[in-house]
Motif scaffolding. Structure first.
Motif, mmCIF file in Angstrom:
data_model
loop_
_atom_site.group_PDB
_atom_site.id
_atom_site.type_symbol
_atom_site.label_atom_id
_atom_site.label_comp_id
_atom_site.label_asym_id
_atom_site.label_seq_id
_atom_site.Cartn_x
_atom_site.Cartn_y
_atom_site.Cartn_z
ATOM 1 N N ALA A 146 0.833 -1.201 0.000
ATOM 2 C CA ALA A 146 0.000 0.000 0.000
ATOM 3 C C ALA A 146 0.867 1.249 0.000
ATOM 4 N N ALA A 147 1.950 1.228 0.790
ATOM 5 C CA ALA A 147 2.815 2.406 0.854
ATOM 6 C C ALA A 147 3.479 2.644 -0.496
ATOM 7 N N GLU A 148 3.876 1.550 -1.130
ATOM 8 C CA GLU A 148 4.530 1.717 -2.434
ATOM 9 C C GLU A 148 3.559 2.293 -3.468
ATOM 10 N N ARG A 149 2.340 1.767 -3.490
ATOM 11 C CA ARG A 149 1.330 2.294 -4.418
ATOM 12 C C ARG A 149 1.057 3.765 -4.123
ATOM 13 N N MET A 150 1.027 4.090 -2.841
ATOM 14 C CA MET A 150 0.730 5.456 -2.444
ATOM 15 C C MET A 150 1.833 6.389 -2.924
ATOM 16 N N TRP A 151 3.077 5.948 -2.696
ATOM 17 C CA TRP A 151 4.212 6.765 -3.142
ATOM 18 C C TRP A 151 4.144 6.994 -4.648
ATOM 19 N N ALA A 152 3.883 5.891 -5.362
ATOM 20 C CA ALA A 152 3.847 5.987 -6.823
ATOM 21 C C ALA A 152 2.758 6.957 -7.257
ATOM 22 N N ALA A 157 0.925 12.174 -9.286
ATOM 23 C CA ALA A 157 0.139 13.387 -9.089
ATOM 24 C C ALA A 157 1.031 14.620 -9.133
ATOM 25 N N ARG A 158 2.231 14.471 -8.561
ATOM 26 C CA ARG A 158 3.129 15.621 -8.552
ATOM 27 C C ARG A 158 3.555 15.951 -9.974
ATOM 28 N N ALA A 159 3.842 14.892 -10.730
ATOM 29 C CA ALA A 159 4.255 15.110 -12.109
ATOM 30 C C ALA A 159 3.136 15.764 -12.915
ATOM 31 N N ALA A 160 1.890 15.443 -12.533
ATOM 32 C CA ALA A 160 0.756 15.988 -13.275
ATOM 33 C C ALA A 160 0.328 17.350 -12.734
ATOM 34 N N ILE A 167 -1.636 24.538 -7.493
ATOM 35 C CA ILE A 167 -2.273 23.340 -8.039
ATOM 36 C C ILE A 167 -3.476 23.729 -8.887
ATOM 37 N N LEU A 168 -3.495 23.256 -10.110
ATOM 38 C CA LEU A 168 -4.575 23.515 -11.065
ATOM 39 C C LEU A 168 -4.893 25.011 -11.166
ATOM 40 N N GLY A 169 -3.862 25.785 -11.015
ATOM 41 C CA GLY A 169 -4.049 27.217 -11.176
ATOM 42 C C GLY A 169 -4.851 27.887 -10.076
ATOM 43 N N SER A 170 -5.004 27.180 -8.950
ATOM 44 C CA SER A 170 -5.839 27.735 -7.883
ATOM 45 C C SER A 170 -5.052 28.634 -6.934
ATOM 46 N N PHE A 174 0.481 22.625 -2.099
ATOM 47 C CA PHE A 174 0.317 21.497 -1.182
ATOM 48 C C PHE A 174 1.317 20.408 -1.529
ATOM 49 N N GLN A 175 1.945 19.896 -0.486
ATOM 50 C CA GLN A 175 2.851 18.763 -0.661
ATOM 51 C C GLN A 175 2.315 17.591 0.137
ATOM 52 N N LEU A 176 2.538 16.413 -0.388
ATOM 53 C CA LEU A 176 2.038 15.222 0.293
ATOM 54 C C LEU A 176 3.166 14.199 0.369
ATOM 55 N N TYR A 177 3.313 13.598 1.557
ATOM 56 C CA TYR A 177 4.358 12.599 1.734
ATOM 57 C C TYR A 177 3.778 11.394 2.450
ATOM 58 N N VAL A 178 4.443 10.298 2.225
ATOM 59 C CA VAL A 178 4.084 9.084 2.962
ATOM 60 C C VAL A 178 5.065 8.930 4.113
ATOM 61 N N HIS A 179 4.568 8.638 5.266
ATOM 62 C CA HIS A 179 5.444 8.310 6.395
ATOM 63 C C HIS A 179 5.040 6.925 6.861
#
Lengths: 446, 209, 726, 184
Positions: A146-152, A157-160, A167-170, A174-179
């Motif tokens: 699950a963590a690996e899928r989440m990271w991927a 999402a970051r690349a997009a 984000i989306l011109g708003s 926001f940054q998101l990390y897995v711990h």
């Protein structure tokens, strides 16, 4: 065909033709964890809508939807989000509690590994509403896949451009990390989770200050369950009215119910709150495979309920289960077979809590981890004496409500309920040393 | 030898996830421990001191944090570290017998490594796979679910031959392709979310974008 | 804020914890994890109380009880830990005295706490002064229903040379862990494992020397104990003497525990203004010199060899020795001597008419100090200039660290310092940017945001006109602060002169800083104020070979590489046979700072009382009495003969009223000290060789019978005839 | 008073005249003591691990006897056991254990206070001696296995004869006096 608009009549059955599963709609589909799939199925529309509404309106929308925390306590999510201070100039954090460790719960693992973008979107919505700039997904250490899928998914999402700056011109950053955790049930407690995220021992913290005032790194923080954030995604996508139209008067929306134990089809079912145990167990899970004596309604810490007609007809929502003397918890329903000794079953859970006690406060460390587990081991090994059950009850009185966090009380859930419901089994075991239901082979050959 | 000496990028990446402050540095403690454990199977005292220096704390604190969590090891583990879930749902599905079988078949006790260095075993608490009990986790990788006796024997044989099977990740597909759920009798009931169009974009009262 | 405890209404400031409300009302709750100077954690769960608060209705007024017209109290459903609960307006609290629920909860919690406790009180050094023991008697069931084996763990595990840990006795209150994290800011001790297996350990191969001993004081059980005092006596056997430590100029409050005339242990006392509740390791463990190898009788040189003598013989020898020297006598004393001793010396010097009198250590010129330790602790910027606090005044370091974590002074109640100060948090954030250290590398460097390597007195001029970015930052720190404090140490003070003072005054005046110049000796500030320095033509301490005859009290110039003798005749008054004493003609036994009554002035100018601990000192005499003997030998009437006389002299000359000092001491306005060249520089060194404890030397030396008496030999004659028995 | 009364009284006198005398010609004869008679203290030992060895001392040097002593007759100084060659079980043993027999009032409170049953009041009472310091008994005078008081042992050493105590205890030493045997 479109789904009929919510009628005044509450939807409290998964079989209701108006009910459509949403949280789990994509779990198990081919490549459901990819951004392409997610976008192809209406992904990130809720986020766009949130950006169009503005943060305060998002909180109002969540409030209006009647969403309550899906981690177990059932605190209204919109209200919790509104506790975050506005414009205090400090960085805010949001944390997704994916430390799903309650025995009987296994819904979040599939959400994380099969539909990570739904969570990312939910966290983006939450982060936007609460003016947070950084989010962490605290995934329990054992959920490697699950963590690996989440990271991927986060990388995708970051690349997009869905994470990062503007984000989306708003204008929202926001940054998101897995711990990843490392094996501690107590991390499900929000302040312990924050300590763990800070690289400390996961002891629960003092409250007040509450996390919304001083949480992670002493800054305003809000923690929500995986399912809660995912539900927020659906609420923003389909509207608060749609969400509020499902479930009962006070328990609105859908819930992921998990069922385990001897049933034909154990697993996760997305059903509206208020669905009865009978529907879940018989219609969805295919009915028990052997005689059952007790239901653990929402994860191991929820007091057991007796297996009878009244229980089966109890709707699974926060209020009705509380009225029946237990809790909805995480919705992890477990069936306890008739042929198993209840003391042995309870001992297993007590051992779990003893193993998971953090050791900070005395009643839990000494009472649960030291004494209770020894008392049960003694009973199960046939060394019990009359009076042991009374001693357990008296000890429980000294533990219950005296400890620092809820873990000790969680242990007392199965202990007190099993003694209340199956006192006879305890007494026979304590008096004769022989269980009413002797141990049996449980392992399947193939 | 210094483990992180040639892994500056990785270390920098881990630190970049947390705030640039003493407290934020401290947060990297668990990911760094995980890195070492994944690579070496356990965390030695020298590694603890190294991580302490990286995180700006002391070896005592690292050991304290490490020992708090049950998946970090201070002793070497085998090439295959088998973690058997022993909590209620798996126990009801026979994980105690599974454990006894494993311990006797592999001839290894918890805390030890088998003579050939392949196996170590650990009883763990709920792995969160109660619907597919009993469950065994091998190393810091996936789960092996619904482990029956024959499956267990197949697993052991595969690991003995050093061709470990890929982990199972059975996904309980409860919602069909059309977005509707199926009851136990096979009947598709309810509606499908696919049929529900998303709401129109609202306009913001304030007007600022 | 009105709070009602067991029906007693008390008025408290907002923010008070419930536990303090209870104690303020004169009631009692048991507690283990709470500690006055540490953050509240609520781990032990002993301080449970029932609490209820009135609720405000929609109109903003309290909901009233219809029957009484008083605000209706809504009781919380379960007992609350009072150490982590804030008392609120109108709160009602019930303790075990009025609530059976609380009594049962506390008894049950006591049972849990004792569950795995080994109950080895007879062998435990804490027995008799153990919080757990006391509370178990007061609040426990009296018996345990736990029928299983207790947890076993390491029982005598030395964490360092000074501290020994018994993991079985630990009740996991976390005081020691919090102490290290919050007070000296060292993460060297922590819990290992979790749940029922949790134990305390360190991975650092020992505890850092500095302030580790304090954990032995704060441990509520016998888990952490003073290894130097290990098994030396039971708590009820010690004579407890509260006094002031004279090892450094801080003047920490200590309690000296003596047994059978031997100093076995020093524990910290509380002085909220000075050391709070902490003392340094030197003060705690460096006391062994008070009992080891003491000089107990006078020695007189006969035929080139020092021989034991009586005081009368010593006086006679001095009479002979002083003959012919007239007024050419130098009088030198250690700067840790009391004001009264200093007064006696000054009075004698005046009577003899000698200008050669001096105390050591001191500086030739001492700038005026205006800051108190409370100023340091509440400062918003601290600049330490040329000081190694670990050697000069360790506790100042703790007060600086206190400033870095917010400078919160604990509130005071009827029961003393607040037991749970809810403003304190676990793992407090520190602000190293508020501290600049300019000087040689020291322990404080690790906590400083600005560090500048420098040495010598020009560090001050460099700070005033900074030439590096770091110094500029330090100056900016001072300029930008509202309450800055400038601390000066030996490295700059050794070369200080009037020009230095002027430069200091101008800098301090410009930035609005208070100055704390660390005195060189424990009472240098007080003795300097008595002008106990060489007058015109007098010889300073470093030049004592310039006088004809010298009297040297508890100083060892020979060991410092200075002349160890006067030209003609030398009298040494000391506690040990030092190198200088070995050269002397007459050696008089002295007493240590633990055995004196008198008064000392600490670095902030606070008068602090010394009291006498009952230590075996043989014929040792304090300086006042020794000087009286000298006066007798010189054939003059001693101007000051006793403590009372010295105090009268001091009151007469300086207006100091020392007879009845308050326990916490009394702050004195600064008194300028006369400048006088010293002839040598002072190198601070806290741990003197004789202070280091040697475990093998501990013990009273009570011998077995064979060694004690000539067992079978009776001095009586004739021996009884044999065979009279049967 | 009638003649009859006088006769009665004389009768009693007369009857006693022919009874065996109760006087014991101590010290030629041993005095008979009850087991509970409180005399000189004995410091007992645990049973030996192996035959021929001495058992560990029961005394752990806790000083509770000294605390309980109303006459301040006891002085204890503890020290840490050498783990390889322990004197007593556990960490702590009595390095110095002294009772001032001149001060002792033989009340037995030390025995009651002792948590390990180490100090027990025995039956010996013949301790008359000449010098004050000889009446301060140390461990070497009180540990179980030491027969007789200091003057008795001195006398025995001088005369070359075994120590002879001047009393007997018909029922034997009481069980608390583990390892002590008195003449019966």
């Amino acid at each position: 065909m479109t789904v009929a608009d919510p009628a005044p009549l509450a939807i409290t059955s998964g079989k209701d033709p108006r009910f459509a599963p949403s949280l789990y709609a994509h779990v198990g589909q081919d490549r459901s964890w990819t951004l392409d799939y997610f976008r192809g199925h209406g992904g990130y529309q809720g986020l766009r809508r949130a950006f169009a509404m503005g943060p305060d309106a998002v909180i109002d929308e969540v409030k209006k939807s009647g969403l309550r925390g899906r981690g177990g306590a059932g605190f209204p999510t919109g209200l919790k989000w509104s506790f975050m201070p506005l414009n205090d100039g400090k960085p805010h954090f949001i944390i997704c509690n994916a430390d799903e460790s309650e025995p009987g719960s296994f819904k979040d693992r599939y959400l994380l590994s099969e539909d990570p973008h739904q969570l990312i979107e939910g966290m983006l919505i939450g982060g936007y509403a609460m003016r947070a700039s950084v989010g962490y997904v605290y995934i329990r250490g054992e959920y490697v896949h699950a963590a690996e899928r989440m990271w991927a998914a986060i990388e995708e999402a970051r690349a997009a451009g869905l994470l990062g700056q503007n984000i989306l011109g708003s204008g929202f950053d926001f940054q998101l990390y897995v711990h990843r955790g490392a094996g501690a049930y107590i991390c499900g407690e929000e302040t312990a989770l924050m300590n763990s995220l800070e690289g400390l021992r996961a002891n629960p913290r003092l409250k007040p200050p509450f996390p919304a005032a001083a949480g992670l790194y002493g800054l305003p923080t809000t923690i929500n369950n995986v399912e809660t954030f995912c539900a927020a995604t659906q609420i923003l996508k389909y509207g608060a009215d749609w969400h509020a139209g499902m479930g009962t008067e006070k328990s609105k929306g859908m819930k992921l119910f998990q069922i385990s134990g001897p049933v034909a089809r154990p697993g996760v079912y997305e059903l509206p709150l208020g669905t009865t145990f009978r529907e879940l167990i018989y219609d969805w899970a295919g009915g028990p495979l052997e005689p059952i004596k007790a239901i653990i309604p929402g994860g191991s810490s929820c007091p057991m309920l007796r297996w009878d007609e009244a229980t089966l007809d109890t709707p699974m929502d926060y209020e009705a289960i509380a009225a029946a003397g237990s809790m909805l918890g995480t919705g992890g329903v477990t069936l306890v077979p008739q042929a198993d000794c209840i003391v042995d079953v309870t001992w297993n859970l007590v051992r779990f809590y003893a193993h998971e006690s953090c050791g900070k406060c005395t009643p839990c460390r000494e009472g649960i981890s030291g004494w209770m587990v020894n008392m049960y081991a003694k009973l199960v090994r046939g060394r019990g004496v009359p009076g042991d059950v009374e001693l357990i009850l008296d000890m429980s009185e000294n533990i219950g409500g005296r400890s620092f966090c809820a873990l000790a009380d969680a242990c007392l859930g199965p202990v007190l309920s099993s003694i209340k419901l199956f006192r006879e089994e305890y007494d026979v075991l304590a008096q004769t040393g022989q269980p009413m239901h002797p141990p049996r082979r449980r392992w399947k050959e193939a | 030898m210094n483990y992180f000496a040639d892994k500056q990028l990785l270390v920098a990446d881990i630190f970049s996830r947390y705030p640039d402050s003493p407290q934020g540095r401290r947060s990297a403690l668990m990911p760094l421990l995980r890195e070492v454990q994944d690579a070496e199977g356990f965390v030695s005292e020298a590694r603890m001191a190294e991580i302490a220096a990286l995180c700006g704390t002391t070896a005592t604190e690292v050991r304290s944090v490490m020992s708090f969590y049950s998946t970090y090891h201070t002793l070497p583990t085998g090439r295959y570290h088998l973690q058997v879930c022993s909590t209620l749902m798996c126990s009801l599905a026979g994980s105690d017998e599974l454990w006894d079988h494993l311990v006797s078949a592999l001839d290894v006790q918890p805390g030890d490594v088998s003579a050939d260095g392949r196996f170590s075993v650990q009883k763990v608490e709920c792995l969160g796979s109660c619907g597919t009990a009993p469950v065994v986790q091998i190393n810091d990788e996936g789960y092996y679910e619904n482990v029956t006796r024959s499956k267990c024997d197949r697993l052991i044989a595969a690991m003995r031959a050093d061709i470990p099977p890929l982990p199972d990740n059975p996904v309980p597909v409860t919602v069909r392709e059309d977005g509707r759920q199926m009851t136990a009798t096979g009947e598709r009931v309810g509606a499908s979310i696919h049929d529900r169009g998303p709401l129109p974009m609202p306009t913001r009262p304030g007007g600022e974008a | 804020m009105k709070v009602t405890v067991d029906g007693i209404q008390v008025d408290l400031p907002a923010g008070t914890s419930a536990i303090d409300a209870v104690f303020h009302a004169g009631r009692d709750v048991p507690y283990f994890c709470a500690h006055a100077y540490l953050s509240p954690v609520g781990a032990c769960r002993m301080c449970l109380v029932e609490a209820g608060t009135p609720r405000k209705g929609k109109d903003g007024e309290f909901e009233l009880d219809e029957a009484t017209g008083q605000p209706r109290v809504f009781w919380m459903p379960k007992p609350m830990a009072s150490c982590t609960m804030q008392a609120t307006e109108g709160m009602h609290i019930r303790t075990a005295r009025t609530s059976d629920v609380v009594a049962k909860a506390q008894a049950g919690m006591m049972e849990f706490t004792l569950l795995n406790h080994p109950l080895d009180c007879p062998t435990c050094d804490k027995g008799g002064a153990c919080e757990l023991q006391d509370r178990a008697f007061e609040y426990g069931y009296g018996a345990s229903r736990y029928g299983f084996d207790r947890r076993h763990a390491d029982k005598h595990y030395a964490l360092s040379d000074f501290i020994i840990l018994d993991q079985e006795r630990c009740i996991h209150c976390k005081r020691c862990v919090r102490y290290f994290e919050e007070v000296p800011g060292q993460e060297v001790l922590d819990f290992i494992e979790r749940g029922g297996h949790t134990f305390i350990d360190t991975e650092e191969g020992g505890l850092p020397v500095g302030f580790q001993g304090n954990i032995a004081d704060i441990c509520p059980v016998g888990a952490l104990l003073d290894n130097v005092a290990r098994f030396r006596g039971r708590n009820w056997e010690y004579d407890h003497t509260p006094t002031t430590c004279t090892l450094c100029p801080v003047g920490c409050s200590i309690t000296v525990d003596a047994r059978n005339g031997r100093l076995e242990r020093v524990v910290a006392g509380e002085n909220r203004d000075v050391n709070e509740l902490w003392i340094c390791d030197a003060g705690r463990f460096g006391h062994v010199f008070a009992t080891e190898e003491r000089l107990t009788v006078p020695l007189v040189r006969v035929g080139g060899e020092l021989r034991e003598a009586t005081w009368d013989q010593a006086v006679e020898a001095m009479r002979q020795g002083f003959l012919g020297h007239g007024g050419n006598v130098g009088l030198y004393l250690n700067a840790d001597s009391t004001l009264e001793e200093g007064a006696a010396l000054v009075a004698l010097a005046e009577a003899i008419g000698t200008a050669s009198l001096d105390h050591w250590p001191r500086y030739a010129h001492t700038p005026m100090s205006t800051a108190t330790l409370t100023d340091v602790a509440t400062a918003d910027a601290v600049v330490v200039l040329g000081a190694d606090l670990g050697e000069e005044a360790p506790v100042v370091e703790l007060r600086i660290l206190e400033a870095l974590r917010g400078g919160l002074l604990p509130p005071e109640f009827a029961h003393g310092t607040a037991i749970a100060d809810l403003r304190l948090t676990e793992r407090p954030s520190r602000t190293p940017e508020k501290l600049a250290v300019i000087g040689r590398e020291s322990r404080l460097w690790g906590h400083a945001g600005i560090r500048v390597a420098a040495s010598g007195p020009d560090a001050l001029t460099r700070l005033a006109r900074p030439d590096t970015p770091e110094l500029q930052a330090a100056l900016r720190l001072l300029e930008g602060a509202g309450k800055p404090v400038l601390i000066l140490g030996a490295d700059v003070l050794n070369g200080a002169d009037a020009a230095f003072s002027a430069a200091l005054g101008s800098l301090a005046g410009r930035v609005g800083a208070k100055v704390l110049a660390l005195p060189a000796g424990a009472n240098s500030r007080g003795l300097g104020g008595l002008n106990l320095v060489p007058g015109a033509g007098g010889m300073p301490y470093a030049r004592l070979d310039g006088v004809g005859a010298a009297f040297i009290s508890r100083l060892d110039p020979a060991a410092q590489g200075l002349p160890g003798r006067a030209r003609g005749f030398t009298v040494v008054h000391d506690t040990h046979l030092t190198a200088t004493a070995g050269l002397a003609d007459v050696v008089l036994p002295a007493v240590t700072g633990y055995e004196k009554r008198g008064t000392t002035i600490n670095l902030e100018g606070r008068l602090l009382p010394l009291t006498q601990a009952p230590l075996r000192a043989g014929e040792g005499a304090d300086l006042i009495r020794a000087l009286a003997a000298v006066a007798e030998a010189l054939g003059i009437r001693p101007p000051v003969r006793g403590l009372r006389g010295a105090q009268t002299w001091l009151e007469g000359r300086y207006g100091l009223r020392l007879a009845e000092l308050p326990a916490g001491g009394l702050l004195q306005p600064p008194r300028p000290a006369q400048d006088a060249a010293t002839g040598t520089a002072h190198t601070p060194n806290l741990w003197k060789p004789r202070m280091v404890p040697h475990p093998e030397r501990r013990g009273s030396g009570v011998l077995g019978r064979e060694a004690r008496t000539e067992l079978w030999e009776l001095p009586m004659a004739p021996a009884p005839r044999p065979g009279g028995d049967d | 008073m009638s003649v009859l009364d006088i006769a009665k009284g004389m009768g009693i006198t007369l009857s006693k005249l022919f009874q065996k005398p109760v006087t014991v010609s101590y010290p030629e004869e041993r005095a008979t003591l009850q087991p509970r008679f409180r005399g000189r203290h004995v410091l007992t030992r645990h049973p030996a691990q192996r035959p021929g060895e001495l058992g560990l001392e029961k005394c752990i040097g806790c000083s509770l006897c000294a605390a309980a002593c109303p006459a301040y007759a006891i002085y204890v100084e503890a020290a840490e056991n050498d783990p390889q060659h322990p004197t007593s079980p556990g960490e702590r043993y009595a390095k110095v254990y002294e009772i001032n027999m001149l001060r002792c009032i033989f009340c037995g409170l030390c025995e009651e206070a002792c948590p390990t049953g180490a100090v027990v009041l025995g039956n010996e009472f013949e301790m008359a001696d000449f010098r004050y310091r000889d009446l301060v008994y140390g461990k070497e005078d009180m540990l179980v296995g030491v027969d007789g008081s200091l003057p008795q042992r001195r006398e025995a050493a001088r005369s070359g004869k075994p120590v002879r105590v001047g009393f007997k205890v018909p029922e034997g030493a009481r069980p608390e006096l583990e390892g002590v045997e008195y003449p019966t």
